[in-house]
Every structure is written in C-alpha cells, then in structure tokens.
Design a protein around this motif. Structure first.
Motif, mmCIF file in Angstrom:
data_model
loop_
_atom_site.group_PDB
_atom_site.id
_atom_site.type_symbol
_atom_site.label_atom_id
_atom_site.label_comp_id
_atom_site.label_asym_id
_atom_site.label_seq_id
_atom_site.Cartn_x
_atom_site.Cartn_y
_atom_site.Cartn_z
ATOM 1 N N LYS A 6 58.448 7.992 31.873
ATOM 2 C CA LYS A 6 57.257 9.033 32.108
ATOM 3 C C LYS A 6 56.340 7.717 32.706
ATOM 4 O O LYS A 6 55.655 7.419 33.624
ATOM 5 N N ASP A 21 57.191 17.039 35.991
ATOM 6 C CA ASP A 21 55.420 16.770 36.200
ATOM 7 C C ASP A 21 54.904 16.402 37.355
ATOM 8 O O ASP A 21 53.827 17.012 37.602
ATOM 9 N N ASN A 153 52.328 4.442 35.923
ATOM 10 C CA ASN A 153 50.559 5.530 35.412
ATOM 11 C C ASN A 153 51.294 5.846 36.473
ATOM 12 O O ASN A 153 49.891 6.879 37.218
ATOM 13 N N SER A 155 50.060 10.565 38.163
ATOM 14 C CA SER A 155 50.083 11.014 37.359
ATOM 15 C C SER A 155 49.874 12.311 38.454
ATOM 16 O O SER A 155 48.989 11.781 40.127
ATOM 17 N N ARG A 477 41.543 8.569 29.406
ATOM 18 C CA ARG A 477 42.735 7.051 29.302
ATOM 19 C C ARG A 477 42.753 5.855 29.513
ATOM 20 O O ARG A 477 43.515 5.291 28.864
ATOM 21 N N HIS A 507 47.079 11.264 23.726
ATOM 22 C CA HIS A 507 46.626 11.425 25.193
ATOM 23 C C HIS A 507 48.165 10.372 25.261
ATOM 24 O O HIS A 507 48.860 9.874 24.067
ATOM 25 N N ASP A 509 49.178 8.648 27.310
ATOM 26 C CA ASP A 509 48.887 6.777 27.441
ATOM 27 C C ASP A 509 48.834 6.163 26.299
ATOM 28 O O ASP A 509 47.967 5.092 27.058
#
Length: 802
Positions: A6, A21, A153, A155, A477, A507, A509
């Motif tokens: 991820k 996701d 990273n 998203s 974040r 979180h 991250d």
C-alpha cells in the motif's frame, strides 16, 4: 507485505497495478494523489471496471481515460480517450528520475485536471474538458510504458463539487448542517453567495447614502458614496446627500452606474456622447476612454454598427476570471486601500471588546464579502441603524487583516515568528464571518506553510470547522508521517482533542521508528504530560500513584488507544520488561496485549495475514531505495554527497563512513575501495581467529548520529575467482552485540569476476535500526589456496536511513 504494498508499488513495463482502495466513491468523479519515481511515462488509467496485472491501455477496447506524464522520453504530456490521443502537449507535468515527485489527477464529469505538489487541488498545471464525457469511470490503475515506475502514498479523494474552481471542495465538502440547515439549503446558500456581488447594490436603497435626481421628471436613483468615490471623483458632492443632474437622462446615468457597479454596461450609439460627458464629469476615466474609442471606430466605419443597436462596454480587468469585488470593476485600488486608514465616507465604526476602536469602515463593502455582516446591516435591528458596533471574542490583529483583505482582495501578512498563529486566527475569523475567499486563501497558505512544527496548532484550530476538512486531513497525515518528531519536539500534541489524536494513532500512514514511540506518545497524551517522558518514567510514577490519579479523565481513552499499538513488533526483551512493569499490573488492557504479543513471538508467529497488529509500519527514516546493481541510491553514495549537500566524494576519505576489516590495512585491504565508484581487481579482508574459528569480515560504521533499517544490499566480486558461498550480514547498535540480518548458506549467485549481486533483507529484523553492519565470511570460498580471503571490491546498503 500488504501494508508495504500500500505504501510502495513498483510497476513493471507494460503492466498495471490495481488496488481495491483505488476507486472513486462516485462514478466519474474523484481525485487520485500519489508520488511517482520514474524516468518517463508515469501512466494513470481510469476505467469502468478493474483491470488485471498484465492489463495495458494500448490493448484496451473498453471505455477508459489514460493520463501520461512524461511521455515521449519525458518530453510530453498526453491524455488518451479509449486509446485515441485527445491531448498532446509539450513540457507539462514532466517526471524526474532523481527523486519521487508528487502529482494529483482529478476527474469531474469529463473535466480532467492535473496538478503537481504534495497537496491535492493546488498547483494546477493542466485542465481539459471532454465534450463527450465518460461519467462511468471509477477504478484507478497505475501503469508504465517501457521502464519500471515506482508509486507510493497513493490515495483517492472524493470530489463533491464541480472543480472548475478546485478550491470549492475546501470550502463546502463534508459541510454538515448548521443552525438546522440541511445540505441542500447549504448548497443553495453557496450558490447564492457565488452570485453575490456589487451588482446586487446597483440602484438599491439598501445601505445607500446618496441619491441622484435625474431628468425633467426628477427620477430618484440611490447610490453609495464610497463606491462612487473609489471609481471616480465625486468630491464636489460629498457634503450633500443629493446629486441633481437635471440635464441628464436616466438611461445615461443607469449606464454609468452599471459600469461602476458591474464593470460592464450597454449604451445606444446616440447616447455615447452623453455617457462620455457624464463619465468625464465624474472622472470615471476608463469609461471615458472606452466611449471615445467606440465613437472613433464609429466615425471611421459606420457600417460596423447598426443604428439603434446597443454598444457593449466592459472594463478590462487585470484578473479576467475573477468576478469578486474589487476585481473586474473600474476601481482605483490606491484609493480603496486607503479608505480604512482615512475613514473617508465611513458609515460604521467597529470596536473590539477590550481593545477599543478597530476600524472605520463601510457597511456596503463589508456586506459584499460577508453574508453575516450583510444580514447584520440590513435586518432592521439595532446594528442596521447604528454607526457603532462592538465585537466580542475577536483578535484585533486578525480583524485588521480581514478588513485589509476586504479592501484589497489580498492577504498582506509579513513572515514572522507569530505569522502562523495569526494566519490560524484569520482563518477562524473568516469562517466565523463567512468571508469565503479569505477562508480559501488562508487554507492555501496554511497548506503551503504546513510543517511538523505547525501541525498541532493548526489541528487544534480547524478540527471543529467542517469547511477545513482538507486541511485537517492533510495535517493528520503529515502528523502521522512525522510521528516521532511531532510527539517529541514539543508537548503541543497533548492539547489535541481525543477524536483527532485517535485518528492519528489509527492513521494508515503512521510512520515511526518503533512501536515503543507509539506507547510513549499514548501515555503522555493520556496523562497530559508537561514534559517528554518514556513509558519507564511513567511506570515509576505508578509506585506512589494510581492510574486514576495519573491519567484522570483520559483513563478510559488509554484503554481505547493501546490496542492500536503493534506490540508483536516490539523486541522480546522489551515485551518481558513491559509485562513485569507496574503499568501492566494496574492496566489490564496493557497486560493482555503484552501477554498476547509475547505468546506470538515465543511461538515464532511473525506473519498473521491481514491482521495489522502483526504488520510492520514504514519507518520514519529517509527511504534509500534499491533500484539496480551499482546505482547511486544507497547509503554509501548518500553519505558521499554529505547527505545531498554537495558533489560526491569518497565517504571514507570525507570521514562520513568508517570501514574496518578483519585483517590489517594493506595494499589489498583498503577501506576506501569498498565505497569507491572505480572497480579494483584485487581487494580482500584476510582471516583471523575468533572463538577458535577462522573468519573474515568487513565492518561498516555509518556514524554515531545515524542509523539504518537495512532492507537491501549489494556486493561486487573483485577480479579474483575466490567466490563466496557462506556468509552473513549482521547489524549492531554498539558494535559489540550483533543481530543476523541475512544468512547465506552455499549461495551460488556470484560466479564470475567483477560481478554485482544484490539481496533483499526480509523479516522482522529488516525493521530494526543499526549503526554498524558487518559482512562475515562463515565458510571457505571457492579458492582452495586462500579460502578465507573475503574478496569484494564494492558494497552498498539500502533501506530507511536517518
């Protein structure tokens, strides 16, 4: 591995990565933000259905969009629709092979927007609208062309507003009901606000303080002295509430006022002369100039205009896409900016409770920016007729900056030690009084200046403001990815509310050196510590005190937060200490979690599938990623550049790296060789006896202020045929006690002189930080004459470094 995937994806040529996701919440509308590392062709695909690993957009016959950054060997930007090129531009959003770069791509009903930078909806570099939009695309694929591309990273964010103005999402997304209003009512209010402007006050008696009497029938036309004053010269009538213009017809005055209040007007050809004369009388010089130009054009060629047709006259705005006061209007900006200083034409004085007079301003100008002020001045209550207003719980400095913005359309704030706090106060004030554009500008500035030192005050300020959702999520974040620093550099984080702190702890991250840091942060936050403490210091406090005294009203939150610590990742010795501690004895949740983690580690269960409690987080160290054998991405090269401060020099010579060998330094045992970029035909560490056994080793010290969590390493055989088969790589914190990172038993990889070879380091030890690393020959080489000469002429280490 799932968590690591991820964080980082390496996509091979002609392949595509699809993750569950990476899907828009609403078909045809969403934004994907990511970092990419590539020489060229960072390729993002948007499809109606998820694709496969071996999917490639060139072979796709189904509907899709493809956005290619750095196409044609990093020279062009392309957008393809169903395989056909729709956009092909040079020099837009190019890639970099030297470092990860941040990008975002949004789609809204066929409007594709592309930007660069860490924060979505900022730094827009390209926009394109598909006239036949595909409103069904939903899944995001990360692809490549002919070279590997690294993504991290990644998203997906929702788009709930049309991003023609991308910052509308900052203002209104996720906005919940306020004062009984539902989302639909709020949306209508937003729409009304977007149409709100000075034209609403054109010939309106609301807040007017001067009247024109025109024509023989003496028609009364209301106006606002301050607006007239900043667009022309009406000083001769400033002492009177009435301006009589008996020789002027109403249509001519209407055209003049329409031009002043809206920036554009219409006039018949027969009225141009009268309009120019009236504009000249009141020194509205932009209109005078345009009337003159129009009349000159008419004289040169009467066929350009049909008799009786109205002529369009528009003010040439310096900001053509802005319809907000004072842009797009024939305003003398110097006069406008001076008004709150001089107080000329002021009709209201604003006082701040406890600070006295704050500003002498104009109701109509404040009403242009703020619906709350507009309602205050027009609701028929006391404030509507009073010339003095007192505000409570308002920062005088922030209010002064808000007033300055209302009279200039710009934030004029100097950088200083207190500028961050002032910007937060200004943001809160803009939210309180509904000054939407000021709110947007504050949001942008806060995101631009967001740092580890400013995160906590920003989170405290915006966590309860629905319109600051983007700032809040970005700050969370940022806090999570710099967790070590944010929880040790200051104690501001203990002031965060429980919801915010809980979100950070959970979180995805969250990035830490070790889970011990997470335990320490939770304990400090729950006890509202005033100084930096570790769990052992808190444990000592448990001797004379009880948990109820130490943690007070946050004791129940301690029980909620501790389960998010990944205890199974802690060293076995530390777990045993925790189990014997006072904390474990008095806090049942901690005792149960530690006991469970001990049982798993003692049983050797290191992989528990998708259970996050057993998955390693990414380290807060700097990532030095292995790309290929002999590359310039490892620790040795990084140290040779003084950590990217100057050109590379041998780090052993620069005393950044220290290398020792099992045998004394000689012609063929030279530490400089192992970090040199030049091949050496002969280089070895000779044998020595340790604990009654032969061994040879090379040891690397990366420096007392540095640590490395090693996940890859490279060695190069020298020019000999003494190929190693049995060796291991070890790590140490102090240079005395060693931990095995990778053990090689009859490894046949190296089989020719000068060969490079690289190996990954996996398992829990890959997440342990070390200062010292040792390559130990544990068995003889293939050279029978000198079986214990450890012959390598290059080494490099990779991983997370600090």
């Amino acid at each position: 591995m799932a968590e690591k995937e991820k964080k980082f994806l390496r996509v091979a040529p002609f392949e595509c990565a699809w993750r569950e996701d990476l899907m828009f919440r609403e078909a045809g509308r969403g934004c994907v933000a990511f970092e990419a590392f590539a020489h060229n062709d960072v390729t993002v695909v948007f499809r109606e259905n998820v694709g496969s690993q071996h999917y490639h957009y060139k072979r796709d016959n189904s509907p899709h969009y493809t956005v290619i950054l750095g196409s044609h060997r990093n020279r062009r930007f392309k957008i393809e629709v169903d395989g056909k090129t729709a956009v092909d531009e040079a020099g837009v959003a190019l890639c970099s092979s030297s470092a990860f770069q941040s990008y975002w791509i949004s789609i809204f009903d066929g409007l594709i927007s592309v930007g660069q930078g860490r924060y979505p909806f900022q730094n827009l570099v390209f926009q394109w609208l598909d006239t036949n939009p595909n409103c069904s695309v939903r899944y995001v694929g990360l692809s490549s062309w002919d070279k590997h591309v690294g993504y991290r990273n990644v998203s997906v964010l929702p788009l709930t507003q049309n991003p023609i103005s991308l910052w509308k999402q900052v203002d209104w997304s996720e906005h919940k009901g306020e004062e009984g209003k539902d989302d639909e009512e709020l949306g209508e209010e937003c729409s009304d606000y977007e149409k709100w402007g000075l034209e609403n006050f054109l010939e309106s008696s609301e807040l007017s303080d001067v009247y024109f009497i025109v024509g023989e029938d003496e028609k009364s036309v209301p106006a606002h002295r301050v607006i007239l004053g900043i667009c022309g010269n009406f000083s001769f009538c400033s002492s009177s509430d009435v301006i009589r213009l008996r020789d002027v017809e109403y249509p001519v005055l209407h055209s003049l006022l329409q031009y002043v209040y809206t920036g554009h007007t219409q006039a018949a050809e027969s009225e141009l002369g009268s309009l120019m004369a009236l504009a000249l009388q009141f020194e509205v010089m932009p209109l005078v100039k345009q009337c003159q130009e129009m009349m000159d054009r008419f004289k040169l060629n009467k066929n350009l205009f049909r008799t009786g047709k109205n002529m369009e006259l528009s003010y040439p705005s310096s900001k053509p896409h802005s319809t907000v006061f004072p842009f797009g209007l024939p305003v003398n900006m110097l006069k406008l900016k001076q008004l709150p200083i001089t107080g000329e034409h002021s009709d209201v004085k604003i006082y701040i409770d406890g600070s006295g007079l704050a500003a002498q301003v104009h109701k109509v100008i404040l009403s242009l920016w703020s619906i709350p002020f507009a309602k205050m001045f027009t609701n028929g209550m006391t404030e509507s007729i009073s010339s003095e207003i007192c505000l409570k719980d308002v920062s005088p400095e922030a209010f002064s900056h808000m007033v300055s913005f209302m009279y200039s359309g710009e934030i004029n704030m100097e950088d200083g030690p207190n500028s961050g706090n002032l910007l937060i106060q200004l943001l809160l004030l803009a939210d309180q009084y509904g000054v939407t554009l000021l709110h947007q500008e504050c949001c942008k500035l806060l995101l631009e200046c967001l740092s580890e030192d400013s995160i906590c005050p920003i989170l405290q300020a915006v966590s309860m403001i629905p319109s600051c959702k983007l700032i809040e999520e970005t700050s969370k974040r940022n806090f999570a990815t710099h967790f070590d620093y944010c929880t040790t550099a200051s104690m501001d984080f203990i002031l965060l509310d429980d919801t915010t702190f809980s979100h950070i702890i959970q979180h995805p991250d969250l990035t830490v050196t070790s889970e011990e840091r997470v335990i320490n942060a939770i304990l400090m936050w729950c006890m509202k510590a005033k100084e930096l403490l570790g769990w052992e210091a808190v444990d000592e406090l448990m001797n004379p005190l009880t948990p109820e005294v130490i943690f007070a009203d946050r004791l129940h939150l301690l029980n909620d937060l501790l389960p998010f610590v990944r205890f199974a990742l802690l060293p076995h010795a530390l777990l045993k200490k925790l189990k014997m501690s006072n904390l474990s004895k008095h806090i049942p949740v901690l005792h149960n979690l530690v006991t469970e983690a001990l049982s798993h580690t003692e049983m050797g269960l290191s992989n528990m599938g998708t259970d996050k409690r057993f998955q390693h987080r990414r380290s807060s160290f700097k990532e030095l990623q292995y790309i290929c054998d002999g590359d310039s991405n490892g620790v040795m090269y990084f140290a040779g550049t003084s950590y990217r401060e100057h050109q590379w020099v041998n780090p052993v010579i620069a005393k950044r790296i220290f290398i020792t060998a099992s045998s004394p330094i000689s012609r063929y045992t030279d530490p400089k060789v192992l970090v040199s970029r030049t091949f050496q035909g002969t280089s070895f560490a000779g044998p020595r006896m340790e604990d009654g056994h032969n061994c040879s080793w090379w040891m690397v010290d990366i420096g007392k202020d540095h640590q490395l969590m090693c996940n890859y390493y490279t060695l190069r055989q020298d020019g000999s045929r003494a190929y190693m088969r049995f060796w291991k790589l070890q790590g140490s914190v102090d240079g005395n006690s060693w931990t095995d990172l990778r053990v090689h038993d009859n490894d046949q990889t190296i089989c020719k002189p000068g060969q490079f070879a690289s190996w990954p380091i996996t398992g829990p030890n890959a997440l342990l930080p070390f200062r010292y690393f040792r390559f130990v020959l544990t068995g003889p080489t293939t050279d029978a004459s000198n079986p214990w000469n450890f012959c390598i002429c290059f080494l490099e280490l990779y991983g997370y470094f600090r």
